[in-house]
Design a protein around this motif. Structure first.
Motif, mmCIF file in Angstrom:
data_model
loop_
_atom_site.group_PDB
_atom_site.id
_atom_site.type_symbol
_atom_site.label_atom_id
_atom_site.label_comp_id
_atom_site.label_asym_id
_atom_site.label_seq_id
_atom_site.Cartn_x
_atom_site.Cartn_y
_atom_site.Cartn_z
ATOM 1 N N TRP A 14 10.154 8.125 -13.539
ATOM 2 C CA TRP A 14 10.359 6.682 -13.701
ATOM 3 C C TRP A 14 10.257 5.963 -12.357
ATOM 4 C CZ3 TRP A 14 9.727 2.539 -16.108
ATOM 5 C CH2 TRP A 14 10.396 1.371 -15.738
ATOM 6 N N ASN A 15 10.876 6.526 -11.298
ATOM 7 C CA ASN A 15 10.822 5.901 -9.970
ATOM 8 C C ASN A 15 9.397 5.814 -9.451
ATOM 9 O OD1 ASN A 15 13.575 5.392 -9.794
ATOM 10 N ND2 ASN A 15 14.010 7.402 -8.893
ATOM 11 N N ARG A 16 8.619 6.868 -9.684
ATOM 12 C CA ARG A 16 7.221 6.850 -9.237
ATOM 13 C C ARG A 16 6.406 5.819 -10.019
ATOM 14 N NH1 ARG A 16 4.942 11.387 -6.344
ATOM 15 N NH2 ARG A 16 6.583 12.799 -5.635
ATOM 16 N N ILE A 17 6.629 5.754 -11.334
ATOM 17 C CA ILE A 17 5.919 4.761 -12.140
ATOM 18 C C ILE A 17 6.272 3.353 -11.670
ATOM 19 C CG2 ILE A 17 5.762 3.743 -14.458
ATOM 20 C CD1 ILE A 17 5.995 6.624 -15.571
ATOM 21 N N ARG A 18 7.531 3.101 -11.409
ATOM 22 C CA ARG A 18 7.959 1.790 -10.917
ATOM 23 C C ARG A 18 7.268 1.450 -9.597
ATOM 24 N NH1 ARG A 18 11.536 0.830 -7.377
ATOM 25 N NH2 ARG A 18 12.574 2.837 -7.572
ATOM 26 N N SER B 110 0.838 -1.181 0.000
ATOM 27 C CA SER B 110 0.000 0.000 0.000
ATOM 28 C C SER B 110 0.883 1.243 0.000
ATOM 29 C CB SER B 110 -0.897 -0.011 1.235
ATOM 30 O OG SER B 110 -1.659 1.165 1.294
ATOM 31 N N ILE B 111 0.577 2.166 -0.910
ATOM 32 C CA ILE B 111 1.347 3.398 -0.944
ATOM 33 C C ILE B 111 0.384 4.578 -0.921
ATOM 34 C CG2 ILE B 111 3.243 2.326 -2.208
ATOM 35 C CD1 ILE B 111 2.358 3.902 -4.669
ATOM 36 N N ARG B 112 0.895 5.691 -0.480
ATOM 37 C CA ARG B 112 0.120 6.922 -0.471
ATOM 38 C C ARG B 112 0.303 7.619 -1.819
ATOM 39 N NH1 ARG B 112 0.637 9.872 4.735
ATOM 40 N NH2 ARG B 112 -1.462 9.178 5.076
ATOM 41 N N SER C 241 -1.337 -2.842 -15.944
ATOM 42 C CA SER C 241 -0.711 -3.237 -17.207
ATOM 43 C C SER C 241 -0.767 -2.066 -18.173
ATOM 44 C CB SER C 241 -1.409 -4.454 -17.814
ATOM 45 O OG SER C 241 -2.728 -4.108 -18.212
ATOM 46 N N GLN C 242 -0.058 -2.196 -19.259
ATOM 47 C CA GLN C 242 -0.134 -1.232 -20.341
ATOM 48 C C GLN C 242 -0.587 -1.969 -21.584
ATOM 49 O OE1 GLN C 242 3.800 0.963 -18.964
ATOM 50 N NE2 GLN C 242 3.059 1.789 -20.888
ATOM 51 N N THR C 243 -1.449 -1.330 -22.347
ATOM 52 C CA THR C 243 -2.009 -1.953 -23.533
ATOM 53 C C THR C 243 -2.330 -0.873 -24.554
ATOM 54 O OG1 THR C 243 -3.692 -3.521 -24.288
ATOM 55 C CG2 THR C 243 -4.372 -1.913 -22.620
ATOM 56 N N ARG D 272 3.648 0.623 -10.179
ATOM 57 C CA ARG D 272 3.523 -0.744 -10.724
ATOM 58 C C ARG D 272 3.685 -1.775 -9.616
ATOM 59 N NH1 ARG D 272 6.892 0.647 -15.723
ATOM 60 N NH2 ARG D 272 5.296 0.935 -17.301
ATOM 61 N N GLU D 273 4.725 -1.614 -8.804
ATOM 62 C CA GLU D 273 4.986 -2.563 -7.726
ATOM 63 C C GLU D 273 3.829 -2.623 -6.733
ATOM 64 O OE1 GLU D 273 8.718 -1.232 -6.124
ATOM 65 O OE2 GLU D 273 9.881 -2.056 -7.792
ATOM 66 N N ALA D 274 3.146 -1.500 -6.533
ATOM 67 C CA ALA D 274 2.008 -1.449 -5.614
ATOM 68 C C ALA D 274 0.732 -2.006 -6.247
ATOM 69 C CB ALA D 274 1.770 -0.012 -5.158
#
Length: 153
Positions: free
Chosen positions: A39-43, A2-4, A53-55, A46-48
């Motif tokens: 990029w770090n925020r997107i990662r 869980s992330i804020r 997915s991307q489509t 994704r991890e959270a």
């Protein structure tokens, strides 16, 4: 995990929902940041599991899928075996774009995309041969007024 989610995350998510094919540089410029933090925020998103997915979105009519039916299903069956058979039947049918279990008089609603009425009938006959249903009502969409997968961030 869980992330804020903060305003920058929301901006990134909104930018990705509009067009995820853009470069990190373009997204970073749009939201007023630089490439590495984006990029770090997107990662992390994704991890959270927030970014699932991307489509790509395809134009159904341009590909010959001109008919969209909303299929209302009532069933007298509610046991686990029937539900599993129904789920398997739906997941095996690529025509089913969405399936929802409902509260109220209708048990399920399906969004089914096919080429035409004849293709819908083939889908319908296959479905009722696989699982027992009480009633099926098919509603043909005459015009798609709005369709989005974007969440209101």
């Amino acid at each position: 995990m869980s992330i804020r989610i903060d305003d920058t995350d929301r901006k990134i998510l909104a930018a990705l929902q509009r067009d995820a094919s853009r470069s990190l540089d373009e997204i970073a410029t749009e939201i007023g940041s630089s490439k590495t933090p984006v990029w770090n925020r997107i990662r992390k998103l994704r991890e959270a599991g927030i970014i699932k997915s991307q489509t790509v979105l395809l134009d159904a009519e341009a590909l010959g899928f001109e008919a969209c039916f909303f299929v209302l299903i009532r069933t007298s069956e509610h046991d686990a075996v029937w539900q599993e058979r129904f789920l398997n039947a739906l997941t095996a049918r690529p025509e089913v774009q969405e399936a929802h279990r409902l509260a109220g008089d209708i048990d399920y609603i399906l969004k089914v995309r096919v080429a035409n009425a004849r293709a819908y009938d083939i889908f319908y006959q296959a479905l009722i041969s696989e699982v027992k249903v009480h009633t099926v009502t098919a509603l043909l969409s005459m015009e798609e007024i709005k369709s989005t997968v974007a969440l209101p961030l």
